[in-house]
Design a protein around this motif. Structure first.
Motif, PDB file in Angstrom:
ATOM      1  N   LEU A 103       0.864  -1.250  -0.074  1.00  0.00           N
ATOM      2  CA  LEU A 103      -0.069   0.213  -0.014  1.00  0.00           C
ATOM      3  C   LEU A 103       0.827   1.322   0.012  1.00  0.00           C
ATOM      4  O   LEU A 103       0.401   2.231  -0.577  1.00  0.00           O
ATOM      5  N   GLN A 104       1.867   1.142   0.948  1.00  0.00           N
ATOM      6  CA  GLN A 104       2.665   2.351   0.968  1.00  0.00           C
ATOM      7  C   GLN A 104       3.598   2.825  -0.471  1.00  0.00           C
ATOM      8  O   GLN A 104       3.896   3.838  -0.771  1.00  0.00           O
ATOM      9  N   THR A 105       3.963   1.696  -1.261  1.00  0.00           N
ATOM     10  CA  THR A 105       4.454   1.845  -2.427  1.00  0.00           C
ATOM     11  C   THR A 105       3.513   2.324  -3.546  1.00  0.00           C
ATOM     12  O   THR A 105       3.789   3.397  -4.339  1.00  0.00           O
ATOM     13  N   TYR A 106       2.326   1.581  -3.661  1.00  0.00           N
ATOM     14  CA  TYR A 106       1.335   1.933  -4.720  1.00  0.00           C
ATOM     15  C   TYR A 106       0.769   3.388  -4.265  1.00  0.00           C
ATOM     16  O   TYR A 106       0.738   4.131  -5.383  1.00  0.00           O
ATOM     17  N   LEU A 107       0.294   3.696  -3.243  1.00  0.00           N
ATOM     18  CA  LEU A 107      -0.254   4.830  -2.795  1.00  0.00           C
ATOM     19  C   LEU A 107       0.691   5.825  -2.450  1.00  0.00           C
ATOM     20  O   LEU A 107       0.564   6.220  -1.125  1.00  0.00           O
ATOM     21  N   ASN A 108       1.294   6.178  -3.386  1.00  0.00           N
ATOM     22  CA  ASN A 108       2.403   7.149  -2.895  1.00  0.00           C
ATOM     23  C   ASN A 108       2.678   7.882  -4.362  1.00  0.00           C
ATOM     24  O   ASN A 108       2.777   7.411  -5.234  1.00  0.00           O
ATOM     25  N   GLY A 109       2.289   9.336  -4.348  1.00  0.00           N
ATOM     26  CA  GLY A 109       2.454  10.088  -5.528  1.00  0.00           C
ATOM     27  C   GLY A 109       1.288  10.396  -6.163  1.00  0.00           C
ATOM     28  O   GLY A 109      -0.040  10.338  -5.404  1.00  0.00           O
ATOM     29  N   ASN A 110       1.229  10.640  -7.445  1.00  0.00           N
ATOM     30  CA  ASN A 110      -0.079  11.123  -8.322  1.00  0.00           C
ATOM     31  C   ASN A 110      -0.786   9.756  -8.811  1.00  0.00           C
ATOM     32  O   ASN A 110      -0.068   8.957  -9.450  1.00  0.00           O
ATOM     33  N   ILE A 111      -2.384   9.613  -8.619  1.00  0.00           N
ATOM     34  CA  ILE A 111      -2.677   8.730  -9.288  1.00  0.00           C
ATOM     35  C   ILE A 111      -4.092   9.185  -9.756  1.00  0.00           C
ATOM     36  O   ILE A 111      -4.750  10.030  -9.257  1.00  0.00           O
ATOM     37  N   ASN A 112      -4.363   8.718 -11.039  1.00  0.00           N
ATOM     38  CA  ASN A 112      -5.421   9.103 -11.686  1.00  0.00           C
ATOM     39  C   ASN A 112      -6.229   8.040 -12.317  1.00  0.00           C
ATOM     40  O   ASN A 112      -5.877   7.071 -12.277  1.00  0.00           O
ATOM     41  N   GLY A 113      -7.451   8.186 -12.672  1.00  0.00           N
ATOM     42  CA  GLY A 113      -8.309   7.258 -13.253  1.00  0.00           C
ATOM     43  C   GLY A 113      -9.571   7.487 -13.599  1.00  0.00           C
ATOM     44  O   GLY A 113     -10.172   8.806 -13.613  1.00  0.00           O
TER      45      GLY A 113
END
Length: 175
Positions: free
Chosen positions: A33-43
């Protein structure tokens, strides 16, 4: 006795057990979770009513950052009718496979568990519909496809009855 037979028959036809997180424990890639949910995410995604009809489409934008075992995720949802929802999630890492999260419209805490490439959130949220607010139970599943892509399936229930669902495709921006 007759009711018990009917109940068992219905469970075998529609499946009473539902999904289990442990079924995903060996799936790859492993979700951190800490790796994926880090920075910008769009969808982008859709919301469906209880019958499966698409009632809304939306764009999704998020930004996350972590300090040690605490994270902040700011999300913005822009619906096709122009309505905008913004929410700030606060995360606390409990263990390698468990987190808790809070935000202003969640009652208590969201319980988050991870196994393999899957993550399940359970929480109750106040959802405003027109001039009323309803407490809705969320069974929120996320599946990591690769280091950039994640698919979110969220099932909404009221009094144990499905009232809707959401599908969200998320893509992490390259660093």
């Amino acid at each position: 006795m007759r009711l018990m037979i009917i109940f068992v028959a219905m469970c075998s036809l529609i499946g009473c057990s539902g999904m289990s997180l442990k079924d995903y424990k060996n799936n790859q890639p492993q979700l951190n979770l800490q790796t994926y949910l880090n920075g910008n995410i769009n969808g982008y995604g859709i919301v469906q009513d209880r019958t499966g009809n698409v009632t809304r489409r939306f764009d999704f934008h998020g930004n996350a950052r972590w300090t040690d075992n605490k994270g902040i995720f700011d999300e913005k949802i822009i619906y096709d009718n122009g309505k905008v929802e913004s929410r700030e999630w606060l995360f606390v890492k409990i263990s390698e496979s468990q987190y808790e999260a809070t935000t202003s419209d969640v009652i208590g805490k969201a319980d988050i568990k991870i196994a393999g490439n899957a993550m399940q959130w359970n929480y109750v949220m106040n959802v405003k519909v027109d001039d009323s607010t309803y407490q809705i139970n969320f069974d929120d599943w996320m599946f990591l496809i690769d280091d950039k892509h994640l698919i979110n399936r969220n099932y909404f229930k009221k009094f144990g009855v499905k009232v809707g669902e959401l599908t969200l495709y998320m893509e992490k921006e390259s660093s």
